[in-house]
Design a protein around this motif. Structure first.
Motif, short mmCIF file in Angstrom:
data_model
loop_
_atom_site.label_atom_id
_atom_site.label_comp_id
_atom_site.label_asym_id
_atom_site.label_seq_id
_atom_site.Cartn_x
_atom_site.Cartn_y
_atom_site.Cartn_z
N ASN A 192 0.86 -1.18 0.00
CA ASN A 192 0.00 0.00 0.00
C ASN A 192 0.90 1.23 0.00
O ASN A 192 1.94 1.24 0.65
CB ASN A 192 -0.87 0.05 1.26
CG ASN A 192 -1.86 -1.10 1.33
OD1 ASN A 192 -2.32 -1.61 0.31
ND2 ASN A 192 -2.20 -1.50 2.53
N GLU A 193 0.49 2.27 -0.73
CA GLU A 193 1.25 3.51 -0.74
C GLU A 193 0.29 4.69 -0.59
O GLU A 193 -0.85 4.62 -1.05
CB GLU A 193 2.03 3.69 -2.05
CG GLU A 193 3.22 2.80 -2.16
CD GLU A 193 4.13 3.19 -3.31
OE1 GLU A 193 5.28 2.70 -3.30
OE2 GLU A 193 3.73 3.94 -4.21
N THR A 194 0.78 5.73 0.06
CA THR A 194 0.04 6.98 0.15
C THR A 194 0.87 8.06 -0.51
O THR A 194 2.06 8.20 -0.24
CB THR A 194 -0.24 7.36 1.63
OG1 THR A 194 -0.97 6.29 2.24
CG2 THR A 194 -1.03 8.65 1.71
N LEU A 195 0.23 8.82 -1.40
CA LEU A 195 0.87 9.97 -2.03
C LEU A 195 0.19 11.22 -1.49
O LEU A 195 -1.02 11.20 -1.21
CB LEU A 195 0.70 9.93 -3.55
CG LEU A 195 1.58 8.96 -4.34
CD1 LEU A 195 1.18 7.53 -4.09
CD2 LEU A 195 1.50 9.27 -5.81
N PHE A 196 0.95 12.29 -1.35
CA PHE A 196 0.38 13.57 -0.95
C PHE A 196 0.97 14.65 -1.83
O PHE A 196 2.19 14.81 -1.88
CB PHE A 196 0.63 13.87 0.53
CG PHE A 196 -0.14 15.08 0.98
CD1 PHE A 196 -1.47 14.96 1.37
CD2 PHE A 196 0.44 16.34 0.94
CE1 PHE A 196 -2.19 16.08 1.74
CE2 PHE A 196 -0.28 17.46 1.31
CZ PHE A 196 -1.61 17.33 1.70
N VAL A 197 0.11 15.39 -2.55
CA VAL A 197 0.55 16.44 -3.45
C VAL A 197 0.80 17.71 -2.64
O VAL A 197 -0.10 18.24 -2.00
CB VAL A 197 -0.48 16.70 -4.56
CG1 VAL A 197 -0.01 17.82 -5.49
CG2 VAL A 197 -0.76 15.42 -5.35
N LEU A 198 2.06 18.19 -2.68
CA LEU A 198 2.43 19.41 -1.96
C LEU A 198 2.29 20.66 -2.82
O LEU A 198 1.82 21.70 -2.35
CB LEU A 198 3.88 19.30 -1.46
CG LEU A 198 4.13 18.22 -0.42
CD1 LEU A 198 5.63 17.98 -0.25
CD2 LEU A 198 3.49 18.60 0.90
N GLN A 199 2.72 20.57 -4.08
CA GLN A 199 2.65 21.70 -5.01
C GLN A 199 2.34 21.19 -6.40
O GLN A 199 2.72 20.08 -6.76
CB GLN A 199 3.99 22.45 -5.06
CG GLN A 199 4.34 23.17 -3.79
CD GLN A 199 5.68 23.89 -3.92
OE1 GLN A 199 6.64 23.32 -4.43
NE2 GLN A 199 5.74 25.12 -3.46
#
Length: 120
Positions: free
Chosen positions: A47-54
């Motif tokens: 499982n992976e979590t991505l988080f968009v910063l910019q």
């Protein structure tokens, strides 16, 4: 195989946001993709979590035999279940984001051969 869960979260100071992804043991990846950079169809063993910063990205995935797409801008969290066939293309301003694999482990990434890419 599941499909991603995509949510938008309120803005936080960078140090607080990064602290959300630091595992008890292990690491996460800080990634920047230039405008239009595509990560073609692939899957991960964890499982992976991505988080968009910019910036932003167009995320695409295979769900029940059909290609799904969603544009994800800054403040978007993308939870990808293991083995989800997916990819992404950075937006016109590029995309800076975090990739946090399950428990800070290193995921095995498998890219699909072109002949196995889903058709839209």
């Amino acid at each position: 195989m599941g499909s991603p869960t995509i949510t938008t979260e309120p803005e936080l100071p960078l140090a607080e946001r990064l602290a959300q992804f630091v595992p008890h043991q292990g690491s996460f990846e800080f990634q920047h993709d230039g405008p239009g950079k595509t990560h073609n169809w692939h899957r991960h063993s964890l499982n992976e979590t991505l988080f968009v910063l910019q910036g932003g990205m167009d995320v695409f995935w295979l769900q029940d035999g059909a290609v799904q797409r969603q544009v994800c801008g800054a403040g978007t969290r993308i939870a990808l279940p293991a083995e989800t066939v997916h990819g992404s293309t950075a937006g016109s301003d590029g995309c800076t984001y975090i990739i946090a694999p399950e428990n800070g482990q290193t995921a095995v990434t498998t890219f699909l051969p072109i002949e196995e890419h889903p058709k839209e």
